[in-house]
Design an enzyme around this catalytic site. Structure first.
Site, short mmCIF file in Angstrom:
data_model
loop_
_atom_site.label_atom_id
_atom_site.label_comp_id
_atom_site.label_asym_id
_atom_site.label_seq_id
_atom_site.Cartn_x
_atom_site.Cartn_y
_atom_site.Cartn_z
N GLU A 139 0.84 -1.19 0.00
CA GLU A 139 0.00 0.00 0.00
C GLU A 139 0.88 1.24 0.00
O GLU A 139 1.94 1.26 0.64
CB GLU A 139 -0.92 0.01 1.22
CG GLU A 139 -1.92 -1.14 1.20
CD GLU A 139 -2.81 -1.17 2.43
OE1 GLU A 139 -3.90 -1.76 2.33
OE2 GLU A 139 -2.42 -0.62 3.48
N ASP A 155 -4.48 -8.35 5.80
CA ASP A 155 -5.43 -9.32 5.28
C ASP A 155 -4.84 -10.72 5.18
O ASP A 155 -5.58 -11.70 5.27
CB ASP A 155 -5.93 -8.88 3.91
CG ASP A 155 -6.88 -7.71 4.01
OD1 ASP A 155 -7.92 -7.86 4.66
OD2 ASP A 155 -6.57 -6.64 3.46
#
Length: 386
Positions: A139, A155
């Site tokens: 990210e 995740d």
């Protein structure tokens, strides 16, 4: 996060500083040290900061908005960039974006568009079309105040990689690198953890280990018992029914404190004047692992910061050992038998001890994030699996 690309937690307005002008794009060098022979595919997807449009960027950093989707979802344009071969590097350019850089091994990822936008991979769903593809993502946010880029395991834990940023003086900051043998070490450790934790591991029919799901996804998929954190929560509830939990959520504001006490099924927090400022119901395991639901953290200056601190304390199992949160040192993290063993085992395998193993792993600056206000270059290095 599987619901859509988000800015790294370090990219808050309070932390951004105005530095030298950041160009419209900067170079990002992908290096393939994975030791694997499959073709690598790279994707840069997210939100264009100047317009708020969602889309993707090509290898030159040119932005392409997604076309309208449908119901049922329609195939998205092929946004893949051919990545470097084993032992090679490839430099692309990344624009001012808040999003994710995906990379997959051997197969292109399958993206689709609904009327609400892009459907990103959600491999906790057995029917997700990307379930049997080996992939991961980083990210990042690049804006006028600089670059924030992280490695994330919020995740899942999967294909290993490190991130870095080159500063104006020529030095490089990096994070996310596993210790030698750390990839297999993590999976072996998770397999040896009783209580359903081994069931977080997903493999392909050919025996390839693909990933370990984060525990919140494990609860949702039935791999991990929903009661896995209950005993710790019950002990926290008992302790703070007769004593006070003190939360100092801002490192730069040591005089801002909130005081938590349990009454029945509610933990009430008061300020220094004794007024109740927010309350939390007794959280379940999913709320703890996801830092949401009963531990929701709105982007405000009271409930959100308290909730972030509580979430970190539950995941790290420090709320019983230290009534003053957050902890300044990681020495006491994950010591209770009931803890986030997924996060514990990831941090144990990192060279610098830092990871984004749950949503608010940045509480106390224990996250795998690098930032520079005047970035010269970014890096993603695909690391060995063994």
């Amino acid at each position: 996060m599987t619901v859509g690309p988000t800015a790294p937690a370090g990219a808050s307005e309070a932390e951004e500083t105005t530095e030298a002008a950041v160009p419209a794009t900067i170079p990002l060098t992908f290096t393939n040290n994975s030791g694997r022979s499959e073709q690598i595919y790279v994707y840069n997807i997210g939100t264009r900061l100047s317009t708020g449009q969602q889309g993707w960027a090509d290898a030159n950093g040119t932005f392409h908005p997604w076309p309208a989707g449908g119901n049922p979802p329609t195939p998205a344009p092929d946004a893949s960039i051919a990545g470097p071969a084993r032992g090679q590097s490839k430099t692309i350019r990344i624009p001012k974006f808040s999003g994710r850089i995906y990379f997959s091994y051997g197969q292109k990822l399958i993206f689709k568009l609904t009327t609400g936008g892009l459907v990103q991979p959600a491999v906790q769903n057995p029917s997700d079309p990307n379930r049997n593809i080996l992939f991961n993502w980083s990210e990042y946010t690049l804006n006028d105040s600089g670059l924030w880029i992280n490695s994330t395991q919020v995740d899942m834990f999967s294909a290993p990689y490190a991130v870095g940023v080159k500063r104006p003086d020529g030095t490089t900051k990096s994070t996310g690198r596993l210790k030698p043998g750390g990839y297999n070490g993590f999976f072996n450790a998770l397999r040896g953890q009783p209580g359903g934790w081994a069931d977080l591991i997903q493999t392909r029919s050919d025996g390839t280990v693909l990933r370990a799901l984060a525990p919140g996804h494990g609860i949702a998929s039935g791999a991990l018992p929903a009661s896995v954190m209950n005993d710790y929560v019950n002990r926290v509830w008992s302790k703070y029914s007769t004593s006070t939990l003190t939360v100092t959520p801002f490192a730069d504001q040591p005089n801002v404190k909130y005081y938590g006490r349990v009454s029945g099924n509610t933990m009430n927090f008061t300020n220094s004047s004794g007024a109740v400022v927010t309350s939390f119901q007794k959280p379940d395991s999913d709320s703890i692992f996801g830092c949401y639901k009963l531990l929701d953290a709105p982007n405000d200056q009271v409930r959100g910061p308290i909730s972030r601190t509580l979430c970190a304390g539950y995941n790290r199992s420090t709320l019983l050992s230290n009534p003053n949160q957050p902890d300044a040192s990681s020495a006491g993290f994950y010591k209770d038998v009931v803890t986030n063993h997924f996060a514990r085992k990831i941090h144990a395998q990192m060279v610098d001890g830092k990871a984004y193993a749950f949503a608010f792993d940045d509480v106390g600056a224990h996250e795998s994030l690098v930032h520079d206000g005047n970035p010269q270059q970014a890096y993603i290095t695909l690391d060995p699996f063994s």
